[in-house]
Design a protein around this motif. Sequence first.
Motif, PDB file in Angstrom:
ATOM      1  N   ARG A 366     -17.360 -46.378   3.007  1.00  0.00           N
ATOM      2  CA  ARG A 366     -16.410 -46.090   4.092  1.00  0.00           C
ATOM      3  C   ARG A 366     -16.391 -44.593   4.383  1.00  0.00           C
ATOM      4  NH1 ARG A 366     -11.876 -48.559   6.364  1.00  0.00           N
ATOM      5  NH2 ARG A 366     -11.940 -50.373   4.996  1.00  0.00           N
ATOM      6  N   ASP A 369     -11.509 -44.855   8.871  1.00  0.00           N
ATOM      7  CA  ASP A 369     -10.876 -46.174   9.044  1.00  0.00           C
ATOM      8  C   ASP A 369     -11.848 -47.204   9.593  1.00  0.00           C
ATOM      9  OD1 ASP A 369      -8.637 -45.093   8.158  1.00  0.00           O
ATOM     10  OD2 ASP A 369      -7.505 -45.133  10.067  1.00  0.00           O
ATOM     11  N   ARG A 370     -12.658 -46.767  10.560  1.00  0.00           N
ATOM     12  CA  ARG A 370     -13.510 -47.743  11.254  1.00  0.00           C
ATOM     13  C   ARG A 370     -15.003 -47.555  10.986  1.00  0.00           C
ATOM     14  NH1 ARG A 370     -12.542 -47.863  17.326  1.00  0.00           N
ATOM     15  NH2 ARG A 370     -13.832 -49.703  17.064  1.00  0.00           N
ATOM     16  N   PHE A 372     -18.428 -46.809   8.667  1.00  0.00           N
ATOM     17  CA  PHE A 372     -19.094 -46.959   7.361  1.00  0.00           C
ATOM     18  C   PHE A 372     -20.510 -46.391   7.464  1.00  0.00           C
ATOM     19  CE2 PHE A 372     -15.738 -49.998   7.314  1.00  0.00           C
ATOM     20  CZ  PHE A 372     -15.379 -50.229   5.987  1.00  0.00           C
TER      21      PHE A 372
END
Length: 419
Positions: A366, A369-370, A372
């Motif tokens: 990660r 938050d969104r 990777f």
Amino acid sequence: MSDTPSVKLEHGFADGTTAQSTGLSAGLSAGHTAPVMEEKEQSSPGELRYFRLSEIEEKNSFKSTWIIIHNKVYDVTRFLEEHPGGEEVLREQAGGDATESFEDVGHSTDAREMAADMIIGELHPDDREKIAKPVDTLVTTLHEEQSSWSQWLIPLLAAGVCQSRIHKDHKGRERSTGTCRGAQGCRGPQGRSVEHRRLQKSNMLDPVDGLLEPVSDEELDAEQDAARLRFMRERRRARSLPACTALLGDGGRKRVQFADTLGLSLADVKHFSTTDAPLVPHAVLTRHRSLQRAPQPLLVLVPCFPEIVDAQQRAQVQRVALEKLHVTQFEVRGQVLTCTEDMDAHVSVRYTFNEWLSHVDTPAARLSDRCFSFSVLAPPPWSASALHFAVHMRTVDGDFWDNNSGENYSLRYGRAHRD
Ligand code: HEM
């Protein structure tokens, strides 16, 4: 002349030579016949000490090496390192009868004279039988009685023909040593040269009346084989040149001079060491370099899908989308965009190098938050031709994939663009 073949028997050594004919020195000319002793004596009639076999067998150590040759006992301890045939062969014979091996090598007269200096005694007559081997018998079959004059005339004729033929054929290539060897080396079993008989066969030489009988092909082949064998055996033997008086060292001892099969003296001795760097001739190196292959083009994995666009939009539809891809020689690094409320969502990449015969799942890390990121090590070009992968996300809501609209993301090896 008589039609009945007569058989001549001679007692000789393993190589067919007799003690007399080899010109052996005192020590080696004793032959195999042990004197029959009435009483057990401590020394031989020639004032040599007698040794029992057991005594000699004990002298097989690093301190001393004794060998027996023709029933004479030789102390070769100090000669081990000097022996041109190597230390090992003498050690192998230590404490035992080395007659056969000694004769098999075809030691020169010089070698035999050197050996005479190493005699320390004789094998006790009672022990001679223990080492005795069956005596070889030389059988010479004569198909015809030859008169005394033909016995020397035929070899002489043969040698003459060989010599003139070789001179004619090789135009001086085999001048001195060659002609001798040619005449001697090709002698058939009956003392007649094969060369001579072949010339006779091919009508290049007129038969001398009454001296030469017709020759069959089989007979000729057998003679040639025998001559070839004899020649090979002669070649194998290292011969030292005859020691001349100019070479006599201190105390009149003869020195051994090495020669190759042509009789040329040894010019140089090179001791090879394992640490020596091999010396490659310049010409060989140059040729080697010119043959070196041109540098191979650099192969890298090249994406086989259209440029990645609209990651945001695709992520909204599929919940997960490949956003960026960076390919180097060693790895394929990617960035994945997700669209989920599940903060424990697990993102991974499923890939294969063998067209999905097997696959590996590698987790993505990660970044936010969104977002990777993942990395897949590139397989070596010789082990795989392509890499296929798809991105996967597992959330509480289920599994989601970005597999390039069902085609997977594929990369294949191709040439890198060089700047
Ligand atoms: C007192 C005993 C011996 C002496 C003085 C001696 C001496 C020599 C000498 C001077 C040579 C050089 C070639 C020549 O001149 O003939 C030689 C070569 C040689 N010797 Fe001996 N030798 C002895 C015993 C033996 C024994 C017992 C063996 C075998 C077991 C042997 C094996 C050889 C071999 C293999 C070579 C080399 C031949 C070649 O390169 O073709 N020698 N020896």
